[in-house]
Design a protein around this motif. Structure first.
Motif, PDB file in Angstrom:
ATOM      1  N   THR A 153      38.551 -45.599  14.592  1.00 44.11           N
ATOM      2  CA  THR A 153      38.378 -44.300  13.960  1.00 44.11           C
ATOM      3  C   THR A 153      38.301 -43.262  15.076  1.00 44.11           C
ATOM      4  O   THR A 153      38.098 -43.615  16.243  1.00 44.11           O
ATOM      5  CB  THR A 153      37.103 -44.267  13.084  1.00 44.11           C
ATOM      6  N   ILE A 191      36.553 -39.440  15.997  1.00 44.79           N
ATOM      7  CA  ILE A 191      35.679 -38.320  15.656  1.00 44.79           C
ATOM      8  C   ILE A 191      35.656 -37.369  16.846  1.00 44.79           C
ATOM      9  O   ILE A 191      35.511 -37.802  17.989  1.00 44.79           O
ATOM     10  CB  ILE A 191      34.234 -38.810  15.360  1.00 44.79           C
ATOM     11  N   LEU A 227      35.661 -35.818  11.451  1.00 40.15           N
ATOM     12  CA  LEU A 227      36.315 -37.109  11.309  1.00 40.15           C
ATOM     13  C   LEU A 227      37.821 -36.835  11.318  1.00 40.15           C
ATOM     14  O   LEU A 227      38.396 -36.398  10.332  1.00 40.15           O
ATOM     15  CB  LEU A 227      35.892 -37.787  10.003  1.00 40.15           C
ATOM     16  N   ALA A 261      30.194 -40.932  13.466  1.00 44.01           N
ATOM     17  CA  ALA A 261      30.794 -42.219  13.836  1.00 44.01           C
ATOM     18  C   ALA A 261      30.034 -43.376  13.192  1.00 44.01           C
ATOM     19  O   ALA A 261      30.640 -44.313  12.652  1.00 44.01           O
ATOM     20  CB  ALA A 261      30.830 -42.378  15.349  1.00 44.01           C
ATOM     21  N   GLU A 272      30.889 -43.595   9.556  1.00 42.55           N
ATOM     22  CA  GLU A 272      32.228 -44.144   9.324  1.00 42.55           C
ATOM     23  C   GLU A 272      32.244 -45.652   9.569  1.00 42.55           C
ATOM     24  O   GLU A 272      32.877 -46.403   8.830  1.00 42.55           O
ATOM     25  CB  GLU A 272      33.262 -43.435  10.192  1.00 42.55           C
ATOM     26  N   MET A 275      31.118 -48.296  19.069  1.00 45.58           N
ATOM     27  CA  MET A 275      31.284 -46.845  19.183  1.00 45.58           C
ATOM     28  C   MET A 275      31.453 -46.509  20.662  1.00 45.58           C
ATOM     29  O   MET A 275      30.679 -46.972  21.493  1.00 45.58           O
ATOM     30  CB  MET A 275      30.042 -46.151  18.628  1.00 45.58           C
ATOM     31  N   VAL A 290      31.389 -43.203  22.943  1.00 49.38           N
ATOM     32  CA  VAL A 290      31.050 -41.775  22.958  1.00 49.38           C
ATOM     33  C   VAL A 290      31.528 -41.203  24.290  1.00 49.38           C
ATOM     34  O   VAL A 290      31.011 -41.559  25.346  1.00 49.38           O
ATOM     35  CB  VAL A 290      29.533 -41.558  22.797  1.00 49.38           C
TER      36      VAL A 290
END
Length: 159
Positions: free
Chosen positions: A11, A13, A21, A54, A57, A71, A73
């Motif tokens: 995904t 973001i 998103l 995040a 999602e 995730m 970042v």
């Protein structure tokens, strides 16, 4: 998001004064490329909102059950206008929910201690003096993910 089943997902973001998103969880690389093309530079660095969106999602109905949520970042600045401890708290909640959090700081104007606290472990905390080192960092992260070869061709995933 690794699972090694051929349905690995990612995904995208973006965060600045808000979090957006840009691409919901997908297993289609072209969708991710399209999301990357929609990133817009803007004022402020709401890391806390990026982590929150995040995590939401990664917990959504789009997440493939059984896959390990991860995730990453990426930031080039300090959290503002909200203090970094809010992002640290959001990262702690994500980690408590089973999400592995990598933090990547680029440049010299970073809250290194906050990024270190957001990361799941010392091995998931990364610093790059400039964007030139990002390729090596993302390759190192990719090697740790079971879906490495799918999204980063030429990178061998760990078994």
């Amino acid at each position: 998001n690794g699972g090694g089943s051929g349905s690995d997902q990612a995904t995208l973001i973006a965060f600045n004064a808000d979090a957006h998103l840009l691409q919901p969880l997908t297993n289609v690389r072209a969708d991710l490329d399209s999301g990357l093309a929609r990133i817009a530079v803007a004022q402020q660095t709401r890391i806390d909102l990026g982590i929150h969106v995040a995590a939401d999602e990664l917990a959504s109905v789009r997440h493939v059950a059984g896959h390990t949520p991860v995730m990453v970042v990426l930031t080039d600045g300090r959290a503002n206008p909200v203090p970094a401890d809010v992002a640290v708290t959001n990262a702690a909640a994500a980690k408590a929910a089973g999400i592995i959090v990598h933090t990547v700081g680029v440049g010299n104007d970073l809250d290194v201690e906050a990024l270190r606290a957001m990361a799941s472990s010392p091995a998931t905390f990364h610093l790059a003096p400039d964007a030139e080192q990002l390729g090596d960092i993302y390759r190192a992260i990719a090697v740790a993910l079971p879906c490495a070869g799918r999204y980063w061709p030429g990178v061998t995933a760990r078994p």
